[in-house]
Design an enzyme around this catalytic site. Structure first.
Site, PDB file in Angstrom:
ATOM      1  N   TYR A 154       3.673   6.183  10.398  1.00 35.32           N
ATOM      2  CA  TYR A 154       2.815   5.065   9.998  1.00 35.32           C
ATOM      3  C   TYR A 154       3.619   4.011   9.237  1.00 35.32           C
ATOM      4  O   TYR A 154       3.493   2.810   9.505  1.00 35.32           O
ATOM      5  CB  TYR A 154       1.662   5.600   9.147  1.00 35.32           C
ATOM      6  CG  TYR A 154       0.580   4.590   8.894  1.00 35.32           C
ATOM      7  CD1 TYR A 154      -0.272   4.169   9.919  1.00 35.32           C
ATOM      8  CD2 TYR A 154       0.402   4.038   7.626  1.00 35.32           C
ATOM      9  CE1 TYR A 154      -1.267   3.235   9.680  1.00 35.32           C
ATOM     10  CE2 TYR A 154      -0.592   3.110   7.387  1.00 35.32           C
ATOM     11  CZ  TYR A 154      -1.420   2.714   8.414  1.00 35.32           C
ATOM     12  OH  TYR A 154      -2.404   1.782   8.187  1.00 35.32           O
ATOM     13  N   HIS A 166       0.838  -1.201   0.000  1.00 37.19           N
ATOM     14  CA  HIS A 166       0.000   0.000   0.000  1.00 37.19           C
ATOM     15  C   HIS A 166       0.876   1.256   0.000  1.00 37.19           C
ATOM     16  O   HIS A 166       1.821   1.354   0.771  1.00 37.19           O
ATOM     17  CB  HIS A 166      -0.923   0.024   1.221  1.00 37.19           C
ATOM     18  CG  HIS A 166      -2.052  -0.940   1.103  1.00 37.19           C
ATOM     19  ND1 HIS A 166      -3.109  -0.961   1.971  1.00 37.19           N
ATOM     20  CD2 HIS A 166      -2.305  -1.919   0.201  1.00 37.19           C
ATOM     21  CE1 HIS A 166      -3.954  -1.905   1.612  1.00 37.19           C
ATOM     22  NE2 HIS A 166      -3.485  -2.511   0.546  1.00 37.19           N
ATOM     23  N   TYR A 207      -9.236   4.507   8.090  1.00 35.80           N
ATOM     24  CA  TYR A 207      -9.441   4.719   9.530  1.00 35.80           C
ATOM     25  C   TYR A 207     -10.455   5.842   9.653  1.00 35.80           C
ATOM     26  O   TYR A 207     -10.299   6.877   8.994  1.00 35.80           O
ATOM     27  CB  TYR A 207      -8.159   5.195  10.215  1.00 35.80           C
ATOM     28  CG  TYR A 207      -7.044   4.177  10.278  1.00 35.80           C
ATOM     29  CD1 TYR A 207      -6.283   3.867   9.151  1.00 35.80           C
ATOM     30  CD2 TYR A 207      -6.724   3.542  11.475  1.00 35.80           C
ATOM     31  CE1 TYR A 207      -5.251   2.947   9.218  1.00 35.80           C
ATOM     32  CE2 TYR A 207      -5.689   2.626  11.544  1.00 35.80           C
ATOM     33  CZ  TYR A 207      -4.956   2.325  10.410  1.00 35.80           C
ATOM     34  OH  TYR A 207      -3.930   1.416  10.478  1.00 35.80           O
ATOM     35  N   LYS A 260       1.415  -1.068  14.964  1.00 35.43           N
ATOM     36  CA  LYS A 260       2.847  -1.154  15.304  1.00 35.43           C
ATOM     37  C   LYS A 260       3.278  -2.433  16.027  1.00 35.43           C
ATOM     38  O   LYS A 260       4.477  -2.702  16.128  1.00 35.43           O
ATOM     39  CB  LYS A 260       3.230   0.041  16.200  1.00 35.43           C
ATOM     40  CG  LYS A 260       3.176   1.378  15.492  1.00 35.43           C
ATOM     41  CD  LYS A 260       4.367   1.578  14.582  1.00 35.43           C
ATOM     42  CE  LYS A 260       4.144   2.662  13.581  1.00 35.43           C
ATOM     43  NZ  LYS A 260       4.281   2.245  12.191  1.00 35.43           N
ATOM     44  N   PRO A 284      -3.787  -1.127  18.750  1.00 34.69           N
ATOM     45  CA  PRO A 284      -3.515  -1.504  17.351  1.00 34.69           C
ATOM     46  C   PRO A 284      -3.746  -0.401  16.323  1.00 34.69           C
ATOM     47  O   PRO A 284      -3.485  -0.608  15.138  1.00 34.69           O
ATOM     48  CB  PRO A 284      -4.481  -2.674  17.113  1.00 34.69           C
ATOM     49  CG  PRO A 284      -5.569  -2.482  18.105  1.00 34.69           C
ATOM     50  CD  PRO A 284      -4.960  -1.828  19.290  1.00 34.69           C
TER      51      PRO A 284
HETATM   52  C1  PHB Z   1      -5.297  -5.330  10.262  1.00 33.50           C
HETATM   53  O1  PHB Z   1      -5.267  -5.462   9.030  1.00 33.50           O
HETATM   54  O2  PHB Z   1      -5.661  -6.247  11.009  1.00 33.50           O
HETATM   55  C2  PHB Z   1      -4.921  -4.010  10.860  1.00 33.50           C
HETATM   56  C3  PHB Z   1      -4.409  -3.026  10.051  1.00 33.50           C
HETATM   57  C4  PHB Z   1      -4.065  -1.805  10.606  1.00 33.50           C
HETATM   58  C5  PHB Z   1      -4.226  -1.579  11.955  1.00 33.50           C
HETATM   59  C6  PHB Z   1      -4.716  -2.587  12.774  1.00 33.50           C
HETATM   60  C7  PHB Z   1      -5.065  -3.801  12.225  1.00 33.50           C
HETATM   61  O3  PHB Z   1      -3.917  -0.367  12.465  1.00 33.50           O
END
Ligand code: PHB
Ligand code: APR
Length: 396
Positions: free
Chosen positions: A387, A75, A204, A299, A295
């Protein structure tokens, strides 16, 4: 009584323990891993799936990224939403071409386990470590049991890669460290569903009903999360209710969420936690054994990989030059990145979760931050570089 002799005794076959074993082997250093759970249990444990470039580079360097490169999703940006407004933070321009790969953590664990066993590595499943003895001597021992039989590993070093509930941290003398933690007043309900992702990159979002995240695993499997109360229970949520909630929270004009059969769902609490000492004599902690991040920044696994890098550097120095110098700096080196990740994970969590009444002072601060992302390339860069993960050189 089973008796094993090795150079580094590793407790835990999660990402930290497995990466450590492979990396040490590449340097000709022997290790044995013991794992409390069964292979099936460890490989089925669903967790996050965001790999920083650093982590992918480590796996490539170990020759373990074959499937990851075929099946992982690279990505180059991320969508951030607030009250149904959406912006894209591109990584390329802001981070000198660094990026992230989406690949489930349990797939990493499967790949590393397969390769370790195929290469003749020792890994004992259903073999919990019971006690770590003599970590302040040159000859520590790990006592364990397997199928009712007691065993002992005699080693030069113990690596506790045994997660948040392991015995590594419990063994560390309390007077050696300070503990820092935040427990958030919300949890994540996460699902895996057989449906093509409705997005090409992660989304997000803050919504007045709470946070939501759209992630993915493949072209046919989506991974999504919603913020729920800490006292909520998975049985309170039917699949239809979960999809309805996700559709409302993620919804923006001109975009809609595709739904499909859910095959995994669970609720996970959110916490920030760390201890500021990760070593006692010849006992070293790595990964979740020493720190937990919420999460929201993706990280967790990447911090575990970074700890392992520093631990390998130290162990290689020891076995090549007989010096404990870099090992004794392990905590100091690792903590720089850990605190950076703690800050970023807390930042993302507080930016996108509903913490207070919609419209409150806290909400206005969150919205002001969100608006600033589109106003300022400097601010967007701060988010992007954290990130995707800062390079190792940034912390030396
Ligand atoms: C996930 O794909 O499970 C995932 C991705 C990004 C995050 C948390 C979980 O910040
Ligand atoms: N003896 C042997 N194994 C143990 C013991 C014990 N006493 N206690 C715990 N374990 C095992 C657990 O069963 C688990 O498989 O240690 C392993 C630790 O693995 P993880 O919890 O996956 O931790 P880590 O390898 O540090 O990986 C960090 O995991 O929780 C996520 O977000 C986190 O992505 C991050 C990653």
């Amino acid at each position: 009584m089973k008796h094993i002799r090795t150079q580094v005794g590793i407790i835990g076959a999660g990402p930290a323990g497995l990466m450590l074993a492979h990396w040490l082997k590449q340097h000709g250093i022997e290790s044995v891993i013991i794992e409390h759970r069964s292979r099936a249990y460890v490989e089925a444990r669903v967790r996050a799936g965001l790999l920083e470039q650093n982590t992918v580079d480590i796996l490539k360097g170990l020759g373990l990224a074959g499937r990851l490169e075929r099946e992982g999703h690279l990505h180059h940006g991320v969508y951030l939403s607030f009250d149904s407004e959406r912006v894209r933070v591109p990584f390329g321009k802001l981070t000198n071409g660094r990026n992230i790969t989406i690949y489930g953590q349990q797939e990493v664990v499967k790949d590393l386990t397969d390769a370790w066993l195929a290469g003749g590595g020792q890994l004992l499943f259903e073999a919990p470590a019971l006690q770590i003895e003599g970590f302040d001597s040159p000859a520590p021992k790990i006592h364990f049991e397997q199928q009712g039989e007691k065993g002992v590993i005699d080693c030069d070093f113990v690596a506790a890669c045994d997660g948040f509930h392991g015995i590594g941290r419990k063994t560390l003398p309390k007077q050696l460290y300070t503990e820092y933690s935040i427990t958030y007043p919300f949890s994540w309900l996460g699902i895996l569903a057989n449906v093509a992702p409705s997005t090409d990159e992660l989304i997000y979002t803050y919504h007045q009903r709470g946070f939501a995240l759209h992630s993915l695993r493949s072209s046919t499997v989506s991974r999504l999360y919603i913020q729920v109360d800490n006292n909520d229970h998975i049985d309170n949520w039917s699949d239809d209710q979960i999809w309805d909630e996700l559709s409302v929270r993620l919804g923006t004009p001109g975009w809609s969420l595709q739904t499909g059969p859910i095959f995994e769902k669970s609720i996970t609490p959110m916490r920030s936690y760390l201890i500021d000492t990760m070593q006692a004599g010849r006992l070293f902690l790595a990964g979740d054994a020493a720190h937990i991040v919420p999460p929201t920044g993706g990280k967790g696994l990447n911090l575990a990989a970074a700890d392992v890098k520093h631990l390998v550097d130290g162990l290689v120095d020891y076995y090549k030059n007989g010096s404990m110098r870099s090992l004794d700096r392990y905590t100091e080196t690792a903590l720089k990145r850990i605190w950076r990740a703690q800050d970023f994970s807390n930042f993302m969590t507080t930016l996108f979760h509903k913490q207070d009444e919609h419209g409150s002072f806290q909400y206005q601060l969150q919205r002001a931050k969100f608006r600033y992302i589109s106003q300022s390339e400097a601010y967007a860069t701060t988010i992007a570089e954290n990130y995707v993960g800062l390079p190792f050189e940034a912390f030396t």
